[in-house]
Write a protein that holds these residues in place. Structure first.
Motif, PDB file in Angstrom:
ATOM      1  N   ARG A  30      43.443  -4.077 -13.189  1.00 24.06           N
ATOM      2  CA  ARG A  30      43.500  -2.980 -14.170  1.00 24.06           C
ATOM      3  C   ARG A  30      44.558  -3.304 -15.221  1.00 24.06           C
ATOM      4  O   ARG A  30      45.729  -3.480 -14.895  1.00 24.06           O
ATOM      5  CB  ARG A  30      43.841  -1.671 -13.460  1.00 24.06           C
ATOM      6  CG  ARG A  30      43.610  -0.430 -14.304  1.00 24.06           C
ATOM      7  CD  ARG A  30      43.720   0.810 -13.417  1.00 24.06           C
ATOM      8  NE  ARG A  30      43.179   1.989 -14.059  1.00 24.06           N
ATOM      9  CZ  ARG A  30      43.913   2.845 -14.767  1.00 24.06           C
ATOM     10  NH1 ARG A  30      45.212   2.647 -14.912  1.00 24.06           N
ATOM     11  NH2 ARG A  30      43.362   3.907 -15.315  1.00 24.06           N
ATOM     12  N   GLU A  84      49.312   6.363 -16.562  1.00 24.59           N
ATOM     13  CA  GLU A  84      48.424   5.206 -16.660  1.00 24.59           C
ATOM     14  C   GLU A  84      49.153   3.929 -16.252  1.00 24.59           C
ATOM     15  O   GLU A  84      48.575   3.040 -15.610  1.00 24.59           O
ATOM     16  CB  GLU A  84      47.898   5.065 -18.093  1.00 24.59           C
ATOM     17  CG  GLU A  84      47.060   6.224 -18.595  1.00 24.59           C
ATOM     18  CD  GLU A  84      45.654   6.207 -18.023  1.00 24.59           C
ATOM     19  OE1 GLU A  84      45.363   5.376 -17.139  1.00 24.59           O
ATOM     20  OE2 GLU A  84      44.838   7.039 -18.453  1.00 24.59           O
ATOM     21  N   GLU A 133      51.459   3.553 -14.064  1.00 21.61           N
ATOM     22  CA  GLU A 133      51.657   3.474 -12.609  1.00 21.61           C
ATOM     23  C   GLU A 133      50.497   2.768 -11.903  1.00 21.61           C
ATOM     24  O   GLU A 133      50.681   2.172 -10.845  1.00 21.61           O
ATOM     25  CB  GLU A 133      51.853   4.875 -12.028  1.00 21.61           C
ATOM     26  CG  GLU A 133      53.180   5.505 -12.426  1.00 21.61           C
ATOM     27  CD  GLU A 133      53.349   6.891 -11.841  1.00 21.61           C
ATOM     28  OE1 GLU A 133      52.395   7.370 -11.186  1.00 21.61           O
ATOM     29  OE2 GLU A 133      54.419   7.498 -12.033  1.00 21.61           O
ATOM     30  N   ASP A 134      49.308   2.821 -12.506  1.00 20.26           N
ATOM     31  CA  ASP A 134      48.124   2.221 -11.886  1.00 20.26           C
ATOM     32  C   ASP A 134      47.767   0.866 -12.488  1.00 20.26           C
ATOM     33  O   ASP A 134      46.724   0.293 -12.157  1.00 20.26           O
ATOM     34  CB  ASP A 134      46.925   3.159 -12.019  1.00 20.26           C
ATOM     35  CG  ASP A 134      47.129   4.470 -11.278  1.00 20.26           C
ATOM     36  OD1 ASP A 134      47.796   4.440 -10.228  1.00 20.26           O
ATOM     37  OD2 ASP A 134      46.644   5.505 -11.763  1.00 20.26           O
ATOM     38  N   TYR A 164      48.241  -3.212 -13.499  1.00 19.71           N
ATOM     39  CA  TYR A 164      48.831  -4.475 -13.043  1.00 19.71           C
ATOM     40  C   TYR A 164      49.529  -5.170 -14.218  1.00 19.71           C
ATOM     41  O   TYR A 164      50.494  -5.892 -14.040  1.00 19.71           O
ATOM     42  CB  TYR A 164      47.733  -5.372 -12.480  1.00 19.71           C
ATOM     43  CG  TYR A 164      48.219  -6.748 -12.088  1.00 19.71           C
ATOM     44  CD1 TYR A 164      48.865  -6.962 -10.872  1.00 19.71           C
ATOM     45  CD2 TYR A 164      48.045  -7.838 -12.949  1.00 19.71           C
ATOM     46  CE1 TYR A 164      49.321  -8.222 -10.515  1.00 19.71           C
ATOM     47  CE2 TYR A 164      48.499  -9.102 -12.593  1.00 19.71           C
ATOM     48  CZ  TYR A 164      49.137  -9.287 -11.371  1.00 19.71           C
ATOM     49  OH  TYR A 164      49.594 -10.533 -11.027  1.00 19.71           O
TER      50      TYR A 164
END
Length: 372
Positions: free
Chosen positions: A2, A278, A280-281, A283
């Motif tokens: 992501r 956003e 936090e999720d 990579y």
């Protein structure tokens, strides 16, 4: 994998949404299985209204007739979200509205922005957030005040012409500004004072067409106008020295004089776009702007994104038309790597003419380097 893609515009070449889309297209060509989340950003300059309109789906956008920096008709917008309105100063007094030959901050006006603020108030807004950036003006918000019913006057009581230079003769305001008691907020990440070597005229005047001689004239005129602004009951002490008073050719000073406040543009946009959630999720986060330089390190979009990514331990890659910031300075704000279109093409001209092609190519390159 992501990847969060959240760039600013590349000024003068490509908008923030188009930057994100071109980069994502290149990445997905190479790694179609990855998930790319596009969140174009703004720190208050051009694109501010469009970014917030996408982030606030329940908001209502109103078209407003206004005037450009030379008084010509132009369409602006007010984004109304409950009793808060958002307006973009660049829609009415942006540098992009003028040809190079027309750029002259001695004569350009912020009157059109005042028209947008009035429209916001008439639509029921109790708070008006003004995105400051990309302006063609250096009038200290004199045009804004004129639209609100407080035009600058000379010693004989006559209204002054539009523009920053005429303010050297300012002796008073024609009345009390009328905006129904709404609170004004200047959204900007420019922390410059109004006057002096680091002020509005000296730092940004040349970008708007001011000569060296013009800078001295404009700085003196703003010094005179700031004295007149202190006659307003809402004006804070030491107005000309306050951080942000020099934003957008002194529009920050006008907002402060009207009892408003200055707020970080990227901080506000981060909050409204829920960028931290956003992050936090993600990579990897990819941000960017036209020129990644020393100014970028002082609170613009790239710095805001990189700082947030660093705090969460997420790698941050910067895309730019050109990269002038040093590697060590960039790392200090959380930037992992930086890539320039000029280096990719080997030519400033091609980087300016084909930014989308360069961003697609960088998307492919980064996908090969980063995708697991």
């Amino acid at each position: 994998m992501r990847v969060l893609v959240c760039p600013d515009k590349f000024a003068g070449t490509i908008s923030a949404p188009d930057v994100a889309a071109a980069f994502a297209e290149g990445w997905l060509t190479e790694k179609p299985q990855d998930e790319l989340v596009l969140r174009p950003l703004s720190d208050g300059g051009p694109g501010f209204a469009a970014v917030l309109a996408a982030a606030l789906p329940g908001a209502k956008q109103l078209a407003v007739p206004a005037t450009d920096p030379l008084g010509r008709p132009v369409e602006g917008h007010v984004l109304l979200d409950g009793d808060t309105a958002y307006v973009e100063s660049a829609e009415a007094c942006g540098l992009h509205l003028l040809t190079e030959a027309e750029r002259d901050p001695k004569h350009t006006t912020s009157f059109g922005l005042g028209q947008l603020v009035l429209a916001a108030v008439e639509a029921g807004a109790r708070e008006v957030v003004i995105g400051l950036g990309g302006s063609a003006t250096n009038d200290g918000g004199a045009g804004l005040l004129a639209a609100l019913g407080a035009a600058p006057l000379d010693a004989a009581g006559y209204a002054l012409p539009y523009g920053g230079a005429a303010l050297s003769a300012c002796a008073a305001l024609s009345g009390v500004p009328r905006f129904r008691g709404a609170t004004l907020v200047a959204a900007t990440d420019v922390d410059s004072p109004l006057l002096g070597l680091h002020g509005a005229s000296a730092v940004y005047g040349p970008q708007k067409g001011a000569t060296r001689e013009d800078v001295f004239v404009l700085d003196g005129a703003l010094a005179r106008f700031s004295e007149v602004l202190t006659t307003l009951e809402s004006c804070p002490e030491h107005l000309a020295d306050l951080p942000g008073s020099g934003a957008a050719g002194g529009l920050g000073a006008a907002v402060l004089a009207l009892g408003g406040r200055v707020e970080s543009g990227i901080g506000l946009v981060r909050r409204l776009t829920r960028l931290d959630a956003e992050l936090e999720d993600a990579y990897l986060v990819v941000t960017g702007e036209g020129a990644f330089d020393e100014q970028s390190l002082r609170g613009k979009v790239v710095a805001g994104v990189a700082n947030a990514a660093r705090d969460l331990g997420v790698p941050c890659v910067v895309l730019a038309g050109r990269v002038d910031a040093g590697r060590r300075e960039a790392a200090s704000i959380g930037v992992t790597e930086a890539y320039a279109l000029v280096e990719h093409f080997g030519s400033v001209q091609r980087a300016m003419a084909q930014p989308a092609d360069g961003l697609r190519a960088l998307g492919q390159r980064l996908a090969r380097q980063w995708s697991r």
